[in-house]
Design a protein around this motif. Structure first.
Motif, PDB file in Angstrom:
ATOM      1  N   ALA A  12       0.831  -1.209   0.000  1.00  0.00           N
ATOM      2  CA  ALA A  12       0.000   0.000   0.000  1.00  0.00           C
ATOM      3  C   ALA A  12       0.863   1.257   0.000  1.00  0.00           C
ATOM      4  O   ALA A  12       0.566   2.221  -0.712  1.00  0.00           O
ATOM      5  N   LEU A  13       1.933   1.247   0.775  1.00  0.00           N
ATOM      6  CA  LEU A  13       2.822   2.408   0.831  1.00  0.00           C
ATOM      7  C   LEU A  13       3.459   2.672  -0.532  1.00  0.00           C
ATOM      8  O   LEU A  13       3.498   3.810  -0.990  1.00  0.00           O
ATOM      9  N   GLU A  14       3.900   1.622  -1.186  1.00  0.00           N
ATOM     10  CA  GLU A  14       4.508   1.762  -2.505  1.00  0.00           C
ATOM     11  C   GLU A  14       3.499   2.300  -3.523  1.00  0.00           C
ATOM     12  O   GLU A  14       3.801   3.212  -4.300  1.00  0.00           O
ATOM     13  N   LEU A  15       2.288   1.772  -3.506  1.00  0.00           N
ATOM     14  CA  LEU A  15       1.260   2.223  -4.442  1.00  0.00           C
ATOM     15  C   LEU A  15       0.821   3.652  -4.159  1.00  0.00           C
ATOM     16  O   LEU A  15       0.580   4.441  -5.075  1.00  0.00           O
ATOM     17  N   PHE A  33       2.252   3.104  10.383  1.00  0.00           N
ATOM     18  CA  PHE A  33       2.091   1.692  10.712  1.00  0.00           C
ATOM     19  C   PHE A  33       3.356   0.913  10.387  1.00  0.00           C
ATOM     20  O   PHE A  33       3.831   0.110  11.198  1.00  0.00           O
ATOM     21  N   VAL A  34       3.921   1.144   9.206  1.00  0.00           N
ATOM     22  CA  VAL A  34       5.132   0.432   8.788  1.00  0.00           C
ATOM     23  C   VAL A  34       6.292   0.777   9.720  1.00  0.00           C
ATOM     24  O   VAL A  34       7.059  -0.109  10.130  1.00  0.00           O
ATOM     25  N   GLN A  35       6.426   2.038  10.093  1.00  0.00           N
ATOM     26  CA  GLN A  35       7.491   2.438  11.010  1.00  0.00           C
ATOM     27  C   GLN A  35       7.321   1.773  12.371  1.00  0.00           C
ATOM     28  O   GLN A  35       8.296   1.330  12.980  1.00  0.00           O
ATOM     29  N   GLY A  36       6.082   1.708  12.848  1.00  0.00           N
ATOM     30  CA  GLY A  36       5.821   1.041  14.125  1.00  0.00           C
ATOM     31  C   GLY A  36       6.187  -0.427  14.074  1.00  0.00           C
ATOM     32  O   GLY A  36       6.779  -0.969  15.014  1.00  0.00           O
ATOM     33  N   ARG A  37       5.858  -1.075  12.977  1.00  0.00           N
ATOM     34  CA  ARG A  37       6.199  -2.490  12.818  1.00  0.00           C
ATOM     35  C   ARG A  37       7.711  -2.664  12.791  1.00  0.00           C
ATOM     36  O   ARG A  37       8.246  -3.569  13.423  1.00  0.00           O
ATOM     37  N   ILE A  69      10.061  -4.843  15.450  1.00  0.00           N
ATOM     38  CA  ILE A  69      10.990  -5.885  15.009  1.00  0.00           C
ATOM     39  C   ILE A  69      12.382  -5.588  15.497  1.00  0.00           C
ATOM     40  O   ILE A  69      13.103  -6.483  15.979  1.00  0.00           O
ATOM     41  N   THR A  70      12.785  -4.318  15.432  1.00  0.00           N
ATOM     42  CA  THR A  70      14.114  -3.926  15.909  1.00  0.00           C
ATOM     43  C   THR A  70      14.263  -4.201  17.398  1.00  0.00           C
ATOM     44  O   THR A  70      15.279  -4.738  17.845  1.00  0.00           O
TER      45      THR A  70
END
Length: 115
Positions: free
Chosen positions: A12-15, A100-104, A108-109
């Motif tokens: 979704a981010l890429e699109l 959302f992606v940054q939170g994920r 993970i980090t």
């Protein structure tokens, strides 16, 4: 691997980024005679992307020409107010998806660090 980590949100981010470029092009060409405004059917592009299409093919298959409410005499189909509204809407959605992606990525980090 990244696709499975971020799931639908990475696609979704890429699109949304590619849609942002298309909308920017429409706005930049608002005064260009004969320019035909285009947009991405986001749901169709995301569906194609999730079924395995690369982002270029997903976007190409979901790109549509806009049908203006009030056609101009010079053939330009950009309606600036509509383009600006679509741009703002897409920017908000991009920002939410990015958060959302940054939170994920942060989770993970932390997991990798053992925190």
């Amino acid at each position: 691997m990244a696709g499975s980590i971020f799931g639908i949100h990475g696609a979704a981010l890429e699109l949304r980024s590619q849609r942002m470029g298309l909308l920017t092009s429409n706005i930049a060409n608002a005064a260009t005679p004969g320019y035909k405004a285009r947009d991405i059917d986001f749901a169709a592009a995301l569906g194609a992307r999730m079924q395995g299409a690369d982002s270029g093919n997903a976007v190409a298959g979901a790109t549509r020409y806009r049908v203006p409410v009030m056609p101009s005499l010079d053939g330009n189909t950009v309606e600036l107010a509509n383009e600006q509204m679509a741009f703002a809407e897409n920017a908000v959605a991009y920002s939410a998806t990015l958060s959302f992606v940054q939170g994920r990525a942060e989770r993970i980090t932390r997991a990798l660090r053992g925190e």
